[in-house]
Design an enzyme around this catalytic site. Structure first.
Site, short mmCIF file in Angstrom:
data_model
loop_
_atom_site.label_atom_id
_atom_site.label_comp_id
_atom_site.label_asym_id
_atom_site.label_seq_id
_atom_site.Cartn_x
_atom_site.Cartn_y
_atom_site.Cartn_z
N ASP A 1 -0.66 1.77 -4.25
CA ASP A 1 -1.63 0.78 -4.82
C ASP A 1 -2.73 1.55 -5.17
O ASP A 1 -3.64 0.97 -5.69
CB ASP A 1 -1.63 -0.30 -4.11
CG ASP A 1 -2.65 -0.24 -3.01
OD1 ASP A 1 -2.51 0.92 -2.48
OD2 ASP A 1 -3.30 -1.00 -2.16
N ASP B 1 -5.48 3.14 -3.83
CA ASP B 1 -6.71 3.01 -3.25
C ASP B 1 -6.64 4.17 -2.41
O ASP B 1 -7.93 4.28 -2.01
CB ASP B 1 -6.76 1.95 -2.45
CG ASP B 1 -5.88 1.42 -1.54
OD1 ASP B 1 -4.89 2.15 -1.29
OD2 ASP B 1 -6.11 0.38 -0.67
N ARG B 2 -5.86 4.80 -1.84
CA ARG B 2 -5.97 6.26 -1.10
C ARG B 2 -5.95 7.36 -2.06
O ARG B 2 -5.53 7.47 -3.13
CB ARG B 2 -4.88 6.23 -0.21
CG ARG B 2 -4.90 5.20 0.91
CD ARG B 2 -3.89 5.32 2.03
NE ARG B 2 -4.18 4.29 3.06
CZ ARG B 2 -3.75 4.45 4.07
NH1 ARG B 2 -3.03 5.76 4.64
NH2 ARG B 2 -3.84 3.89 5.28
N ASP C 1 -1.72 6.77 -3.39
CA ASP C 1 -0.65 6.10 -2.61
C ASP C 1 -0.32 5.00 -3.65
O ASP C 1 -0.69 4.80 -4.73
CB ASP C 1 -1.14 5.45 -1.26
CG ASP C 1 -2.09 4.33 -1.58
OD1 ASP C 1 -2.85 4.40 -2.65
OD2 ASP C 1 -2.41 3.54 -0.59
N SER D 1 0.64 -1.22 0.10
CA SER D 1 -0.05 -0.11 0.02
C SER D 1 0.88 1.05 -0.04
O SER D 1 1.54 1.55 -0.97
CB SER D 1 -1.08 0.02 1.23
OG SER D 1 -1.93 1.00 1.08
N HIS D 2 0.50 2.13 0.99
CA HIS D 2 1.59 3.36 1.25
C HIS D 2 2.87 3.39 1.82
O HIS D 2 3.30 4.33 1.93
CB HIS D 2 0.49 4.27 1.92
CG HIS D 2 0.08 3.74 3.32
ND1 HIS D 2 -0.94 2.98 3.25
CD2 HIS D 2 0.59 3.76 4.55
CE1 HIS D 2 -1.13 2.44 4.65
NE2 HIS D 2 -0.12 3.07 5.51
N LYS E 1 -11.27 0.45 -1.55
CA LYS E 1 -11.47 1.93 -1.47
C LYS E 1 -10.68 2.11 -2.93
O LYS E 1 -10.10 1.49 -3.40
CB LYS E 1 -10.68 2.69 -0.32
CG LYS E 1 -9.31 1.96 0.11
CD LYS E 1 -8.87 2.63 1.34
CE LYS E 1 -7.71 1.88 1.87
NZ LYS E 1 -7.64 1.66 3.19
#
Length: 582
Positions: free
Chosen positions: A301, A303-304, A299, A123-124, A399
């Protein structure tokens, strides 16, 4: 030539427990012999051989370091475990929301549908040889594996003795689209490398009015900037914003995906998206150049999301409330109404006020996207969000950062549709201030105390739980600290009973609710090897529209003082200030 299936002997590794977002560790942990293989085989074992045999699996991720090697290992293990086909995004790239969309929407050339996915992302978190790698499994609904499955995977990692792999299967060229077919002991096995963006773009075009957004983006008065922070969102930005919506290519920042995210921290917030923050006029130094009207970041991937106006930051809690308040008129997908809305417990109550005004079903859930997924699968929720820069809807079960950007562009396009030749556009700041005037403003901040001694953190939380048994005692402390803060009317530990499956999640955070709608929330996060993180969420509700324009930290100062007194923060942790303020 028929590929052979080898059984490889192995022994368990400690700590392969997948959290809500899968298994995340340093790359040096993942590259140990058998480490990734043990986890993948344990996942296959948890899913059961009946479900794995003949399955169609998506295997892709955010392109971080080690992804390309991991994809080849997972392809060979899938073949050996009787999987029928593996779908890979070109160059191994698929954003987390795109994986969810591909599982739900894509139909293979032979009519096949995906049954699940391995998403390779942390992710982030930063990427590179000395940084993080991660893997998580998503189900047939496109959402993350539920706890029953992740617990079962973990149990399997503790007892694993062997894994299956087709070592002699040649590496598949994932840089070119097309289908490679192989013969195995159980028949044909296909690897389908497909365009990373087309399924996702098609889904976005079915949700939003691209024609209307294009009009806004082609107006000389509207300027735009999108920062992918060298994450996987770069694989979508050009296709959507430039090709489909006509933005200038110069409006894309850091949109080439890199294995190490260009050495940065791919987390879209005011601290890490430095270049975008400066360009939007929110940096330390005032530049001479006029900032764009609208800016956004993603981010690793994708999703944010972070949404910015000219010299203006939109908090994620406000963002989801504003999208919900405007969705029905501005976004075609929602034109027949919203089924309901939901937020994570630490997110501000801005969404609650919108739900009340619009008479919508409303849910407050623990942190973790799977809780939203349950509500969506049951048709009870259309839009949801969390304070940690995650916003989404029931079009998928993750998300979705680009979705949130398109939602904001839709609202801006709708508010300006008769105004593009006028003098002044309705801006991001105008929309937010108008929202506050209608619904009131939730001043909001989050204090993170990182790497606190785990014992001290637990003691602080236990002290707060004990304190909650007496509202009198709490209010004596509150009034002693600040007489201008209203009384606490409710104090509890958040517990959630899922209305869909009846499961109960306890100890989800400690809440103090005030008479005027303000809140304090304390949560303990990740008691890792580095100690614990205490997160303190502080929220002051202001209904008086003449007072909604104050500086946020100034408006929150009295509540901050109360929170630190109430929790004896310095006494327990030895910290006089938080590590990070959001």
């Amino acid at each position: 030539m028929v590929f052979k299936v080898s059984k490889v002997s192995t022994t368990p590794f400690d700590g392969q427990k997948p959290g809500t977002s899968g298994l995340r560790k340093k790359v040096k942990v993942f590259i140990q012999p058998h480490y990734l293989q043990n986890f993948v085989q344990s996942t296959f074992n948890a899913l059961t051989p009946e479900k794995v045999r003949g399955a169609t699996l998506v295997v892709s991720g955010d392109g971080r370091y080690y992804s390309k090697d991991a994809i080849q290992i997972i392809i060979k293990m899938s073949a050996a475990n009787g999987v029928r086909r593996v779908w890979v995004g070109q160059n191994g790239l698929l954003s987390t929301p795109a994986v969810s969309a591909v599982i739900r929407e894509r139909v293979g050339a032979d009519g096949s549908k995906a049954t699940g996915a391995f998403i390779l992302t942390a992710s982030h978190n930063p990427g590179g040889p000395h940084e993080d790698f991660g893997i998580k499994y998503n189900m047939g609904n496109g959402g993350p594996a539920p706890e029953a499955i992740t617990d079962n995977i973990f149990e399997n990692t503790k007892t694993i003795t062997e894994y299956l792999i087709a070592d002699d299967l040649p590496n598949v060229d994932i840089s070119a689209t097309g289908i490679s077919s192989f013969e195995g002991p159980e028949g044909q096995f296909d690897v389908d490398v497909f365009d990373s963006a087309s399924d996702y773009v098609k889904l976005m075009k079915s949700i939003f009015d691209f024609k209307l957004i294009r009009k806004l983006l082609s107006s000389p008065k509207f300027t735009f900037c999108y920062d992918a922070l060298h994450g996987v969102a770069g694989a979508y930005a050009n296709r959507i914003f430039v090709e489909e919506l006509g933005a200038q290519e110069s409006s894309l920042l850091n949109c080439v995906p890199k294995e190490d995210f260009g050495g940065g921290h791919p987390d879209p917030n005011l601290t890490y998206a430095k270049e975008l923050v400066a360009r939007m006029g929110l940096g330390k130094s005032n530049s001479e150049v006029e900032p764009p009207e609208f800016g956004a970041a993603a981010d690793g991937d994708a999703d944010r999301n972070m949404i910015l106006g000219k010299r203006f930051f939109v908090t994620p809690s406000d963002s989801v409330a504003i999208i919900a308040a405007n969705a029905v008129e501005a976004i075609p997908y929602f034109s027949s109404g919203l089924k309901g809305v939901a937020r994570s417990m630490p997110t501000s109550a801005a969404l609650d006020v919108v739900a009340k005004h619009l008479n919508l079903k409303f849910f407050e859930v623990p942190t973790g996207w799977k809780f939203f997924g349950n509500l969506m699968d049951a048709g009870m929720c259309s839009i949801c969000g969390e304070e940690s820069f995650g916003t989404g809807s029931d079009h998928i079960r993750e998300k979705d950062g680009i979705w949130a950007v398109l939602a904001w562009l839709s609202i801006l396009a709708f508010k300006n549709k008769d105004n593009l030749n006028g003098n002044k556009l309705v801006t991001v700041e105008d929309i937010v201030r108008q929202h506050w005037a209608t619904y009131g403003r939730h001043y909001y901040t989050r204090y993170d105390y990182e790497n606190v001694d785990a014992g001290a953190a637990k003691d602080l939380m236990a002290y707060l739980v004990k304190l909650q048994s007496s509202l009198n005692e709490i209010n004596t402390i509150v009034k002693g600290a600040r007489s201008d803060v209203s009384n606490v009317v409710n104090a509890d530990e958040f517990e959630y009973k899922d209305p869909v499956d009846g499961s109960i999640s306890k100890h989800q955070g400690i809440r103090f609710l005030f008479e005027d709608g303000s809140r304090l929330v304390f949560r303990l996060s990740g008691t890792g090897s580095e100690g614990a993180t205490i997160r303190l969420y502080i929220e002051q509700y202001e209904k008086d529209s003449s007072k909604t324009g104050r500086d946020s930290q100034e408006a929150l100062a009295p509540l901050v003082e109360v929170a630190l007194k109430l929790s004896k923060m310095q006494e327990f942790t030895g910290r006089s200030a938080p590590t990070v303020i959001t």
